[in-house]
Scaffold this motif. Structure first.
Motif, mmCIF file in Angstrom:
data_model
loop_
_atom_site.group_PDB
_atom_site.id
_atom_site.type_symbol
_atom_site.label_atom_id
_atom_site.label_comp_id
_atom_site.label_asym_id
_atom_site.label_seq_id
_atom_site.Cartn_x
_atom_site.Cartn_y
_atom_site.Cartn_z
ATOM 1 N N HIS A 1 0.832 -1.201 0.000
ATOM 2 C CA HIS A 1 0.000 0.000 0.000
ATOM 3 C C HIS A 1 0.872 1.259 0.000
ATOM 4 O O HIS A 1 0.591 2.213 -0.743
ATOM 5 N N GLN B 1 -11.841 -9.655 2.082
ATOM 6 C CA GLN B 1 -12.358 -8.393 2.611
ATOM 7 C C GLN B 1 -11.250 -7.356 2.721
ATOM 8 O O GLN B 1 -11.408 -6.196 2.297
ATOM 9 N N LEU B 2 -10.111 -7.753 3.270
ATOM 10 C CA LEU B 2 -9.011 -6.820 3.478
ATOM 11 C C LEU B 2 -8.423 -6.357 2.136
ATOM 12 O O LEU B 2 -8.112 -5.174 1.963
ATOM 13 N N GLU C 1 -10.760 -3.781 0.679
ATOM 14 C CA GLU C 1 -10.641 -2.489 1.348
ATOM 15 C C GLU C 1 -9.393 -1.736 0.881
ATOM 16 O O GLU C 1 -9.443 -0.524 0.628
ATOM 17 N N ALA D 1 -10.034 -0.533 -2.691
ATOM 18 C CA ALA D 1 -11.032 0.543 -2.741
ATOM 19 C C ALA D 1 -10.449 1.865 -2.254
ATOM 20 O O ALA D 1 -10.681 2.927 -2.855
ATOM 21 N N ILE D 2 -9.696 1.818 -1.183
ATOM 22 C CA ILE D 2 -9.088 3.049 -0.666
ATOM 23 C C ILE D 2 -8.036 3.566 -1.631
ATOM 24 O O ILE D 2 -7.916 4.778 -1.846
ATOM 25 N N SER E 1 -5.354 7.991 3.357
ATOM 26 C CA SER E 1 -5.283 6.610 2.889
ATOM 27 C C SER E 1 -4.283 5.800 3.704
ATOM 28 O O SER E 1 -4.579 4.675 4.128
ATOM 29 N N ILE F 1 -5.386 2.540 6.232
ATOM 30 C CA ILE F 1 -4.870 1.174 6.105
ATOM 31 C C ILE F 1 -3.998 0.810 7.297
ATOM 32 O O ILE F 1 -4.051 -0.320 7.804
ATOM 33 N N ARG G 1 -6.240 -0.061 10.154
ATOM 34 C CA ARG G 1 -6.908 -1.345 9.898
ATOM 35 C C ARG G 1 -5.952 -2.509 10.164
ATOM 36 O O ARG G 1 -6.328 -3.495 10.818
#
Length: 216
Positions: free
Chosen positions: A92, A160-161, A164, A167-168, A188, A192, A195
């Protein structure tokens, strides 16, 4: 002499594709033409037909070049991080760095391409879909590895992760450009990071390293 001509041809091909990826990040794949690219590089349009027989062939090559660029700019540097949760975070972080450095004038080739071709079935859409599927699979597999290593909780859902994180990442392109929000990158990263820390067995794995002179 033959090898020299072949090498020059490959350099021209690579340079033209780099230009095409940059242009497509702004104008979309349908917005680029062989004539436009030939003019940009001072070569004949007929010369480019030696590399791509038609516009669709060019578009497929541009998608592949964008995918190669993503690997070199985002994935490969992230793989230098320790495996597990830190590598997941690095994927990320490297993505945000790619956007923040404005490597492409439009921010993200794939964000533009997905919106352009999501409702247009065919080989180009399939190639774009394959690139996105591969990226999401990489995220999911990295999550699974972090769970197996005992760094993420067992109940962590890789799909799911990964969703996410994707999407972000896409939202950053919109917020940083259309809404001219320089804070999008920080929001952003923080989203993350929070999370991952919430799912981590040992959240300190994601602590930023102390610089010299900072208190421990």
């Amino acid at each position: 002499m033959t090898d020299g001509r072949k090498a020059r041809g490959e350099r021209t091909r690579a340079a033209v594709l780099d230009t095409a990826v940059a242009l497509a990040s702004v104008d979309g794949l349908d917005g680029i033409t062989l004539g436009q690219l030939a003019a940009s590089h001072g070569v004949s349009k007929s010369g480019l037909f030696a590399h791509w027989r038609d516009k669709e062939d060019l578009q497929l090559a541009v998608v592949d070049r964008a995918r190669e660029q993503w690997w070199n700019e985002v994935v490969r540097p992230a793989f230098a991080a320790p495996r597990g949760i830190r590598q997941l975070w690095a994927l990320h972080e490297q993505r945000m760095g790619f956007y923040e450095r404005r490597v492409l004038p439009g921010g993200c080739f794939f964000a533009t391409a997905v919106h352009e071709f999501d409702d247009h079935p065919g080989p180009v859409r399939d190639r774009i879909f394959d690139a996105l599927r591969h990226w999401l699979r990489l995220l999911r597999n990295t999550v699974k590895e972090a769970v197996a290593m005992g760094e993420l909780r067992d109940e962590t859902d890789p799909k799911q992760l990964a969703f996410e994180m994707q999407a972000i990442g896409v939202a950053v392109v919109t917020h940083s450009r259309l809404l001219a929000s320089a804070s999008a990158y920080q929001y952003s990263r923080q989203a993350i990071l929070d999370r991952l820390r919430a799912l981590a067995i040992d959240p300190s794995l994601l602590d930023e390293p102390k610089r010299n002179g900072e208190p421990t």
